[in-house]
Write a protein that holds these residues in place. Sequence first.
Motif, PDB file in Angstrom:
ATOM      1  N   VAL A  25       0.767  -1.165  -0.163  1.00 11.32           N
ATOM      2  CA  VAL A  25      -0.099   0.126  -0.002  1.00 11.32           C
ATOM      3  C   VAL A  25       0.944   1.091  -0.008  1.00 11.32           C
ATOM      4  CG1 VAL A  25      -1.617   1.316   1.330  1.00 11.32           C
ATOM      5  CG2 VAL A  25      -2.004  -1.187   0.964  1.00 11.32           C
ATOM      6  N   ASP A  26       1.790   1.046   0.983  1.00  3.96           N
ATOM      7  CA  ASP A  26       2.899   2.198   1.111  1.00  3.96           C
ATOM      8  C   ASP A  26       4.187   1.811   1.036  1.00  3.96           C
ATOM      9  OD1 ASP A  26       3.692   1.940   3.535  1.00  3.96           O
ATOM     10  OD2 ASP A  26       2.458   3.055   4.506  1.00  3.96           O
ATOM     11  N   ALA A  27       5.186   2.566   0.767  1.00  2.00           N
ATOM     12  CA  ALA A  27       6.617   2.124   1.073  1.00  2.00           C
ATOM     13  C   ALA A  27       7.354   3.329   1.725  1.00  2.00           C
ATOM     14  CB  ALA A  27       7.294   1.828  -0.213  1.00  2.00           C
ATOM     15  N   PRO A  28       8.562   3.003   2.274  1.00  2.00           N
ATOM     16  CA  PRO A  28       9.261   4.321   2.934  1.00  2.00           C
ATOM     17  C   PRO A  28       9.944   5.035   1.996  1.00  2.00           C
ATOM     18  CG  PRO A  28      10.495   2.048   3.082  1.00  2.00           C
ATOM     19  CD  PRO A  28       9.194   1.732   2.609  1.00  2.00           C
ATOM     20  N   ARG A  29      10.278   6.311   2.266  1.00  2.00           N
ATOM     21  CA  ARG A  29      10.832   7.411   1.310  1.00  2.00           C
ATOM     22  C   ARG A  29      12.270   6.771   1.050  1.00  2.00           C
ATOM     23  NH1 ARG A  29      14.124  11.503   1.555  1.00  2.00           N
ATOM     24  NH2 ARG A  29      14.387  11.412   3.836  1.00  2.00           N
ATOM     25  N   SER A  30      12.753   6.448   2.056  1.00  2.00           N
ATOM     26  CA  SER A  30      14.363   5.959   2.227  1.00  2.00           C
ATOM     27  C   SER A  30      14.541   4.660   2.893  1.00  2.00           C
ATOM     28  CB  SER A  30      14.972   7.067   2.432  1.00  2.00           C
ATOM     29  OG  SER A  30      16.374   6.720   2.803  1.00  2.00           O
ATOM     30  N   SER A  31      15.294   3.821   2.508  1.00  2.00           N
ATOM     31  CA  SER A  31      15.379   2.600   3.143  1.00  2.00           C
ATOM     32  C   SER A  31      16.892   1.979   3.093  1.00  2.00           C
ATOM     33  CB  SER A  31      14.246   1.729   2.790  1.00  2.00           C
ATOM     34  OG  SER A  31      14.472   0.433   3.476  1.00  2.00           O
ATOM     35  N   THR A  32      17.708   2.477   3.401  1.00  2.00           N
ATOM     36  CA  THR A  32      19.244   2.253   3.006  1.00  2.00           C
ATOM     37  C   THR A  32      19.724   1.113   3.668  1.00  2.00           C
ATOM     38  OG1 THR A  32      20.124   3.792   4.943  1.00  2.00           O
ATOM     39  CG2 THR A  32      19.527   4.422   2.732  1.00  2.00           C
ATOM     40  N   ASN A  33      19.335   0.400   4.684  1.00  2.00           N
ATOM     41  CA  ASN A  33      19.705  -0.855   5.262  1.00  2.00           C
ATOM     42  C   ASN A  33      19.512  -1.953   4.763  1.00  2.00           C
ATOM     43  OD1 ASN A  33      16.893  -1.008   6.175  1.00  2.00           O
ATOM     44  ND2 ASN A  33      17.406  -0.742   8.242  1.00  2.00           N
ATOM     45  N   GLY A  34      18.548  -2.236   3.842  1.00  2.00           N
ATOM     46  CA  GLY A  34      18.428  -3.333   3.238  1.00  2.00           C
ATOM     47  C   GLY A  34      17.322  -4.258   3.869  1.00  2.00           C
ATOM     48  N   GLN A  35      16.910  -3.482   4.876  1.00  2.00           N
ATOM     49  CA  GLN A  35      15.734  -4.188   5.726  1.00  2.00           C
ATOM     50  C   GLN A  35      14.378  -3.775   5.221  1.00  2.00           C
ATOM     51  OE1 GLN A  35      16.750  -6.823   7.926  1.00  2.00           O
ATOM     52  NE2 GLN A  35      18.669  -6.448   6.605  1.00  2.00           N
ATOM     53  N   GLY A  36      13.471  -4.029   5.995  1.00  2.00           N
ATOM     54  CA  GLY A  36      12.041  -3.449   5.957  1.00  2.00           C
ATOM     55  C   GLY A  36      11.117  -4.290   5.639  1.00  2.00           C
ATOM     56  N   LEU A  37       9.733  -4.098   6.032  1.00  2.00           N
ATOM     57  CA  LEU A  37       8.725  -4.968   5.496  1.00  2.00           C
ATOM     58  C   LEU A  37       8.410  -5.062   4.055  1.00  2.00           C
ATOM     59  CD1 LEU A  37       6.267  -3.928   8.208  1.00  2.00           C
ATOM     60  CD2 LEU A  37       7.003  -6.001   7.838  1.00  2.00           C
ATOM     61  N   HIS A  38       8.897  -3.827   3.484  1.00  2.00           N
ATOM     62  CA  HIS A  38       8.408  -4.054   1.694  1.00  2.00           C
ATOM     63  C   HIS A  38       9.722  -4.967   1.203  1.00  2.00           C
ATOM     64  CE1 HIS A  38      11.777  -0.755   0.699  1.00  2.00           C
ATOM     65  NE2 HIS A  38      11.868  -0.853   2.000  1.00  2.00           N
ATOM     66  N   ARG A  39      10.867  -5.436   1.934  1.00  2.00           N
ATOM     67  CA  ARG A  39      11.559  -6.404   1.437  1.00  2.00           C
ATOM     68  C   ARG A  39      11.442  -7.718   2.049  1.00  2.00           C
ATOM     69  NH1 ARG A  39      15.438  -1.815   2.122  1.00  2.00           N
ATOM     70  NH2 ARG A  39      15.646  -0.689   0.341  1.00  2.00           N
ATOM     71  N   TYR A  40      10.261  -7.850   2.759  1.00  2.00           N
ATOM     72  CA  TYR A  40       9.816  -8.993   3.414  1.00  2.00           C
ATOM     73  C   TYR A  40      10.602  -9.591   4.430  1.00  2.00           C
ATOM     74  CZ  TYR A  40       7.248  -9.531  -1.314  1.00  2.00           C
ATOM     75  OH  TYR A  40       6.527  -9.286  -2.353  1.00  2.00           O
ATOM     76  N   VAL A  41      11.017  -8.481   5.208  1.00  2.00           N
ATOM     77  CA  VAL A  41      11.865  -8.735   6.493  1.00  2.00           C
ATOM     78  C   VAL A  41      11.002  -8.479   7.780  1.00  2.00           C
ATOM     79  CG1 VAL A  41      13.993  -8.262   7.942  1.00  2.00           C
ATOM     80  CG2 VAL A  41      14.084  -8.112   5.423  1.00  2.00           C
TER      81      VAL A  41
ATOM     82  N   ILE B  50       5.352   5.514  -5.754  1.00  2.00           N
ATOM     83  CA  ILE B  50       6.605   5.025  -5.799  1.00  2.00           C
ATOM     84  C   ILE B  50       6.702   3.359  -5.898  1.00  2.00           C
ATOM     85  CG2 ILE B  50       7.256   7.146  -4.435  1.00  2.00           C
ATOM     86  CD1 ILE B  50       7.990   5.073  -2.091  1.00  2.00           C
ATOM     87  N   GLU B  51       7.928   3.068  -6.168  1.00  2.00           N
ATOM     88  CA  GLU B  51       8.055   1.655  -6.081  1.00  2.00           C
ATOM     89  C   GLU B  51       8.224   1.321  -4.815  1.00  2.00           C
ATOM     90  OE1 GLU B  51       8.091  -0.245  -8.797  1.00  2.00           O
ATOM     91  OE2 GLU B  51       8.643   1.396 -10.270  1.00  2.00           O
ATOM     92  N   SER B  52       7.935  -0.252  -4.510  1.00  2.00           N
ATOM     93  CA  SER B  52       7.993  -0.626  -3.280  1.00  2.00           C
ATOM     94  C   SER B  52       9.181  -1.958  -3.456  1.00  2.00           C
ATOM     95  CB  SER B  52       6.834  -1.527  -3.159  1.00  2.00           C
ATOM     96  OG  SER B  52       7.177  -2.398  -1.641  1.00  2.00           O
ATOM     97  N   GLY B  53       9.827  -2.183  -2.329  1.00  2.00           N
ATOM     98  CA  GLY B  53      11.202  -3.343  -2.531  1.00  2.00           C
ATOM     99  C   GLY B  53      12.074  -2.562  -3.430  1.00  2.00           C
ATOM    100  N   PHE B  54      12.348  -1.171  -3.373  1.00  2.00           N
ATOM    101  CA  PHE B  54      13.502  -0.795  -4.236  1.00  2.00           C
ATOM    102  C   PHE B  54      14.858  -1.089  -3.585  1.00  2.00           C
ATOM    103  CE2 PHE B  54      11.593   2.456  -1.344  1.00  2.00           C
ATOM    104  CZ  PHE B  54      12.473   2.981  -0.669  1.00  2.00           C
ATOM    105  N   ALA B  55      15.892  -0.733  -4.439  1.00  2.00           N
ATOM    106  CA  ALA B  55      17.355  -0.897  -3.891  1.00  2.00           C
ATOM    107  C   ALA B  55      17.567   0.357  -2.808  1.00  2.00           C
ATOM    108  CB  ALA B  55      18.222  -0.645  -5.331  1.00  2.00           C
ATOM    109  N   PRO B  56      18.122  -0.378  -1.873  1.00  2.00           N
ATOM    110  CA  PRO B  56      18.760   0.642  -0.754  1.00  2.00           C
ATOM    111  C   PRO B  56      19.326   1.987  -1.324  1.00  2.00           C
ATOM    112  CG  PRO B  56      19.635  -1.694  -0.285  1.00  2.00           C
ATOM    113  CD  PRO B  56      19.017  -1.549  -1.883  1.00  2.00           C
ATOM    114  N   SER B  57      19.924   2.054  -2.406  1.00  2.00           N
ATOM    115  CA  SER B  57      20.718   3.290  -2.836  1.00  2.00           C
ATOM    116  C   SER B  57      19.684   4.262  -3.242  1.00  2.00           C
ATOM    117  CB  SER B  57      21.677   2.963  -4.096  1.00  2.00           C
ATOM    118  OG  SER B  57      21.007   2.400  -4.996  1.00  2.00           O
TER     119      SER B  57
END
Length: 494
Positions: A69-85, A318-325
């Motif tokens: 439904v949503d995704a974080p604006r920034s997610s640099t640690n490679g973690q997060g629910l949008h990456r199934y963690v 925006i995209e979900s599960g995007f690259a940490p960069s």
Amino acid sequence: MKFPSKIVLAFGVLMILISSCTDKFEALNTDPNRPRDVSPGVLLGQMQYRIISNNVSASRNFTNELMQVDAPRSSTNGQGLHRYVVEPGQAVWAGYYDRLTDIEDIYKVSDKLKENNYKAIALVYKSWAYSILTDLYGDVPYSKAIKAQEGNFSPAFDKQKDIYSQILKDLETANSLFDDSKALTYGGDMVYNANSLTGTKNLGIQKWKKFTNSLRLRLLLRISKRNGEIDVNQQITTILSNPVIYPVFSSVTDDAIFRFPGTFPYFNPYYNARLSDWSAGNYFTKFFLNKLNSSNDPRRSIWMSTVTVNGASVFQGIESGFAPSLEYVVGRNSSYNDILKTLTQLGVMMTFAEVEFIKAELSLKGFITGKTPKVHYETGITASIVQWGASMPANFLSHSEISYNETAAREAQLEQIMLQKYYAFFFVDYQSWFEKRRTGYPVLPRGKGIPAENLFPSRVPYPTYLQSLNSSNLQLAVTSMGGDRSTIKVWWEK
């Protein structure tokens, strides 16, 4: 030594005066508004507010990111629910068991007072809360839980099958306990206001009864793969064929929603949320938003903010599960509308829209619901739009993005039903995730930033503190389930 009679008399009078003053002091310092015994009405409203506030937060912070439904604006640690963690669910576990303690208290007090309507409401809440708990974790403490007063601080875990079996029995019991000729003696109901009669009937209790059977339908469909182990199909048929005995939601006025009154202390949990916490850190995803844009869905203006692109106000994701960069610029994409922070109807437990999508699926699978899958599907969409306070656009149901395809294969029809059910689950605790696990729908695109080894989760790992608080029973549960990973499937999903 003998005291003079006058002194003795004076002393006696003094003692009488002191005694009298003490009695008056106690009377003056007894609060007439404070009950000596806690009534179920006092407990009920507070519990209703606390448990739904937790669920609203869970939907916003957990389900919406996991279900794209949503995704974080920034997610640099490679973690997060949008990456199934998915991290161990500590606060969720504690929150539900705290509220279940309140629910148990309501049931016990009501039983002592012979207040069957309160008992029935307590059983509905217990069933609803435990269904969410077991769908989150799998096996959880149930039959031996909430027994600290009896000295049991390390309860055994019940198997999910046994939990579901008892939940379904409790809902049937609640249905039989409800009496719409009686008001809730002690008041307190903030969902259906079943505190008084309208004429000779309690319309609120009638709605509680509809919620009871609607919830039972939800849970029977949830475990439908396990028909045979539990008589799922027979129970569904019984409910559908006996609407007088087992009424379900029949309009949006039946929706089980805690409507935040906006008065202290019953505020929407996001009432005072800062900009950074509410809308600056997360944006709606393209997956969630693009289909709404294609059909010009009227719920967008309530759910999300617009941004200006080339001079025009648009809804953009925006995209979900995007690259940490990757990092999205602040304010360039649509986020949560501030309207939602004070919206009264955000406390959703279950809706008429959901019941119609349930019936659409059941009708598709051959159950007799009285209508076609198409009619239920269209009624569900309409109900969701009305529920959110939007207006149905002309010809909306015939739009190419929405129009129901009755000639498609059954699986394709199911996918279409589940996509609209997904939208109807906006801010309904974890239900869209549970249904995705049950059906596989909606099909979520896999972001480029999701590591190949990260699989879509099927549960939340147990809280780590249970390793010290209830170690032996935890290990038995983990062994029984086959592990404590987020990819372990619960009983009804296998």
